[in-house]
Scaffold this motif. Structure first.
Motif, mmCIF file in Angstrom:
data_model
loop_
_atom_site.group_PDB
_atom_site.id
_atom_site.type_symbol
_atom_site.label_atom_id
_atom_site.label_comp_id
_atom_site.label_asym_id
_atom_site.label_seq_id
_atom_site.Cartn_x
_atom_site.Cartn_y
_atom_site.Cartn_z
ATOM 1 N N ARG A 1 0.870 -1.180 0.000
ATOM 2 C CA ARG A 1 0.000 0.000 0.000
ATOM 3 C C ARG A 1 0.899 1.219 0.000
ATOM 4 N NH1 ARG A 1 -5.233 0.165 0.086
ATOM 5 N NH2 ARG A 1 -6.388 -1.760 0.479
ATOM 6 N N GLU A 2 0.735 2.042 -1.004
ATOM 7 C CA GLU A 2 1.611 3.188 -1.185
ATOM 8 C C GLU A 2 0.803 4.476 -1.259
ATOM 9 O OE1 GLU A 2 5.141 0.907 -3.679
ATOM 10 O OE2 GLU A 2 3.710 2.166 -4.765
ATOM 11 N N PRO A 3 1.406 5.614 -0.913
ATOM 12 C CA PRO A 3 0.685 6.885 -1.021
ATOM 13 C C PRO A 3 0.383 7.227 -2.477
ATOM 14 C CG PRO A 3 2.994 7.253 -0.485
ATOM 15 C CD PRO A 3 2.762 5.775 -0.363
ATOM 16 N N VAL A 4 -0.647 8.040 -2.662
ATOM 17 C CA VAL A 4 -1.115 8.375 -4.002
ATOM 18 C C VAL A 4 -0.263 9.464 -4.641
ATOM 19 C CG1 VAL A 4 -3.094 9.251 -5.311
ATOM 20 C CG2 VAL A 4 -3.458 7.682 -3.395
ATOM 21 N N GLY A 5 0.120 10.466 -3.843
ATOM 22 C CA GLY A 5 0.891 11.587 -4.377
ATOM 23 C C GLY A 5 0.400 12.890 -3.795
ATOM 24 N N VAL A 6 0.287 13.923 -4.625
ATOM 25 C CA VAL A 6 -0.204 15.223 -4.185
ATOM 26 C C VAL A 6 -1.733 15.171 -4.100
ATOM 27 C CG1 VAL A 6 -0.366 17.680 -4.726
ATOM 28 C CG2 VAL A 6 1.746 16.433 -5.216
ATOM 29 N N CYS A 7 -2.258 15.525 -2.948
ATOM 30 C CA CYS A 7 -3.711 15.517 -2.725
ATOM 31 C C CYS A 7 -4.228 16.951 -2.644
ATOM 32 C CB CYS A 7 -4.062 14.780 -1.433
ATOM 33 S SG CYS A 7 -3.594 13.037 -1.421
#
Length: 477
Positions: free
Chosen positions: A144-150
Motif C-alpha cells: 500500500r503506497e501513497p497516491v501523491g499530491v492531494c
C-alpha cells in the motif's frame, strides 16, 4: 497571519512560508456575528496554486518514504500543538464563523485533536493480504503506497475540523497536501498549517486561500493525483467532471438531508431533548443535522408540540454569550437562502415556531419548526443548512422508510424506538452511509463518515478513510 487590534491579515502557507497572493488580490473576511469585516485573505490565482502544487510534488519524494513511525510522531506533535494553542485556534475559528467559543473549545477541538492522534496510530497499522504462493514458484506481496499530491477543498461550517479530517489521513499515508479552505473561513486552517510547519518538512502541507476559481485551478493542476472535497452536491458534480479529464481519484463528501424516524414506542422525552439540541447545533449548518423528523401518526401531535416548545427556548447569541444555543449563519447569502425557503413555503405548510431572522446586526436566525409539509416540497427535498426542522407524519414502518429515502441525498439517518428488531430493520432499509439508533450526529475517529447517492462516495475518518489515500501495488517474486 498578522494580527492588529481589529483586523487580521491571513496569508497563504506555501512550501513552509507565509505568502500573499502573487497578484496582491485579497478577499474580505466578515464576522457573521456582526456583519462587519474583520480581516482579509489572499485571493489566490493560478500562479499561487502552481507554487503550492510544485512544492507538494517536490516534498512528496521525501515524505512518501518516511517510516510510519516518523509520520506518527509528526502527527502526534501537531496534535499537541493544537491543544497548546487552543485559545488562538478558537479565536481564529470564531472570528470567521461566529459560533459559540465555549462550544468550539468543549466539543470540537477535543474531537479534532483525537482525529490527529487516531491517524497517527493508524499509520502504523495498514492492513494487507498475507504474502503467499498463489501460483507455484511465485510469491505475491501487496504494497500500500501513497497516491501523491492531494488537493483538498473544505467547507465553512466546521473549518478546522474538516481540514483535519482531510489532512490527517493523507499525511499519515505518506501523501502531501494542498488545502483550499472556504473563502469565508480560512483563518483556522492557515493557523493549523503554521503550527504544523514546525513538525513537517516544507511543502508537505500547503494552504492556498481563494474562491471557486482558485479551487478550479487546484483541481485542474497536473501535479494533483487525488481530489478530496467536503461541500455541496453541485460543487461535487463540477469537481468530478473536471477531475475526469485527468483521471484523478476522487473523494466526495457532499450534502446531506438526514431523516429521523420516531416510532410510537420511542422514549418521547429523550427524543425531544436530544433532537432539539442536535438539530440546531451550529445553527443547523451540518450535513448530518437532524433536519427531517418523521413521526408516527399516533404520537405526531404530541411530539410536535413538545419539540416546538423546546425549539422556541433555544436562543442564538454572540460567540461569548454563555446562554447561546448556537451562533449566526455563515453569511448574508446563507441567511438569504434559508429565508427564501421559508418565504416560499406552500400553503399547506405551517411555521409552528420561529421563522424569522433576528432584528440585530449579524446573520442570526430563530430556531424554526415547520409542519404540514409534503414529500415533494422544496424544503423537504433540499438541504436547508440552517436552523430549520421539518416534521412529517407516517402511518407505518414501510411508509416511514419510503419517506426517509425519497430524497436525492443519502448521508445519515436515525431511528428512535425501543424495539430492537425494528431498529435492525431500519439499519438495513435506510439508504444512507450512517444510521444511528436512539441518538444522532455522534462521530468517532474509528468509524467511517461518508454517504451514498448524491451525498458522494469515499469516507472520512476510520481505517477506511486512511485506505482512500493509498493505492495498491502487487509485487510477485
Amino acid at each position: 497571519m498578522a494580527d492588529t487590534d481589529r483586523f487580521t491579515t491571513v496569508l497563504n502557507h506555501i512550501d513552509g512560508k507565509e505568502r500573499p497572493a502573487a497578484s496582491g488580490a485579497t478577499l474580505r473576511l466578515v464576522d457573521p456575528a456582526t456583519g462587519l469585516p474583520h480581516g482579509s485573505a489572499p485571493l489566490s490565482g493560478p500562479a499561487d496554486v502552481d507554487a503550492a502544487c510544485r512544492a507538494a510534488e517536490e516534498a512528496f519524494a521525501g515524505w512518501s518514504v518516511t517510516t510510519p513511525q516518523q509520520r506518527q510522531a509528526a502527527l502526534l506533535r501537531i496534535a499537541d500543538a493544537l491543544e497548546a494553542q487552543a485559545d488562538a485556534l478558537a479565536s481564529a475559528e470564531v472570528a470567521d464563523t461566529g459560533k459559540p467559543r465555549a462550544l468550539f473549545l468543549a466539543d470540537e477541538l477535543p474531537a479534532i485533536v483525537d482525529v490527529l492522534r487516531y491517524f497517527a496510530g493508524s499509520a502504523r497499522n495498514l492492513p494487507g493480504a498475507a504474502a503467499a504462493e498463489y501460483t507455484p514458484g511465485r510469491t505475491s506481496v501487496l504494497r500500500r503506497e501513497p497516491v501523491g499530491v492531494c488537493a483538498q477543498i473544505t467547507p465553512w461550517n466546521y473549518p478546522l475540523m474538516m481540514a483535519v479530517w482531510k489532512i490527517a489521513p493523507a499525511l499519515a499515508a505518506g501523501n502531501t497536501v494542498v488545502l483550499k479552505p472556504s473563502d469565508t473561513t480560512p483563518s483556522s486552517a492557515v493557523l493549523l498549517a503554521r503550527l504544523a510547519a514546525e513538525h513537517l518538512p516544507p511543502g508537505v502541507l500547503n494552504v492556498v486561500c481563494g474562491d471557486r476559481d482558485t479551487g478550479r485551478s487546484l483541481v485542474a493542476h497536473p501535479a494533483v493525483r487525488l481530489v478530496a472535497v467536503t461541500g455541496s452536491v453541485r460543487a461535487g458534480q463540477q469537481i468530478a467532471a473536471a477531475a475526469a479529464a485527468d483521471l484523478k481519484r476522487l473523494h466526495l463528501e457532499l450534502g446531506g438531508n438526514a431523516p429521523v424516524l420516531v416510532h410510537q414506542d420511542a422514549d418521547l422525552d429523550d427524543a425531544v431533548e436530544q433532537l432539539s439540541s442536535l438539530a440546531y447545533y451550529n445553527a443547523g449548518q451540518d450535513c448530518t443535522a437532524a433536519t427531517r423528523i418523521l413521526v408516527h401518526q399516533r404520537i405526531h401531535d404530541q411530539f410536535l408540540a413538545a419539540f416546538a416548545d423546546r425549539a422556541a427556548r433555544l436562543a442564538p447569541g454572540d460567540p461569548d454569550d454563555p446562554d447561546a444555543a448556537f451562533g449566526p449563519l455563515n453569511s448574508v447569502a446563507q441567511l438569504s437562502s434559508v429565508q427564501g425557503l421559508l418565504e416560499t413555503l406552500p400553503a399547506h405548510a405551517e411555521v409552528v415556531t420561529g421563522g424569522a431572522a433576528l432584528d440585530r446586526p449579524g446573520y442570526f436566525h430563530q430556531a424554526t419548526v415547520v409542519a404540514g409539509v409534503g414529500q415533494r416540497d422544496e424544503i423537504v427535498q433540499r438541504e436547508v443548512f440552517g436552523p430549520v426542522v421539518t416534521v412529517q407524519s407516517f402511518a407505518d414502518e414501510s411508509e416511514g422508510f419510503r419517506l426517509a429515502n425519497a430524497v436525492p441525498q443519502g448521508l445519515a439517518a436515525s431511528v428512535w424506538t425501543r424495539d430492537h428488531d425494528r431498529a435492525m430493520r431500519a439499519s438495513r432499509a435506510l439508504n444512507t452511509g450512517i444510521v444511528w439508533v436512539n441518538t444522532h450526529g455522534t462521530t468517532v475517529s474509528e468509524m467511517p463518515h461518508g454517504g451514498v447517492r448524491h451525498s458522494g462516495y469515499g469516507s472520512d475518518l476510520s481505517l477506511t478513510g486512511l485506505l482512500d489515500y493509498t493505492q495498491v501495488k502487487h509485487v510477485m517474486l
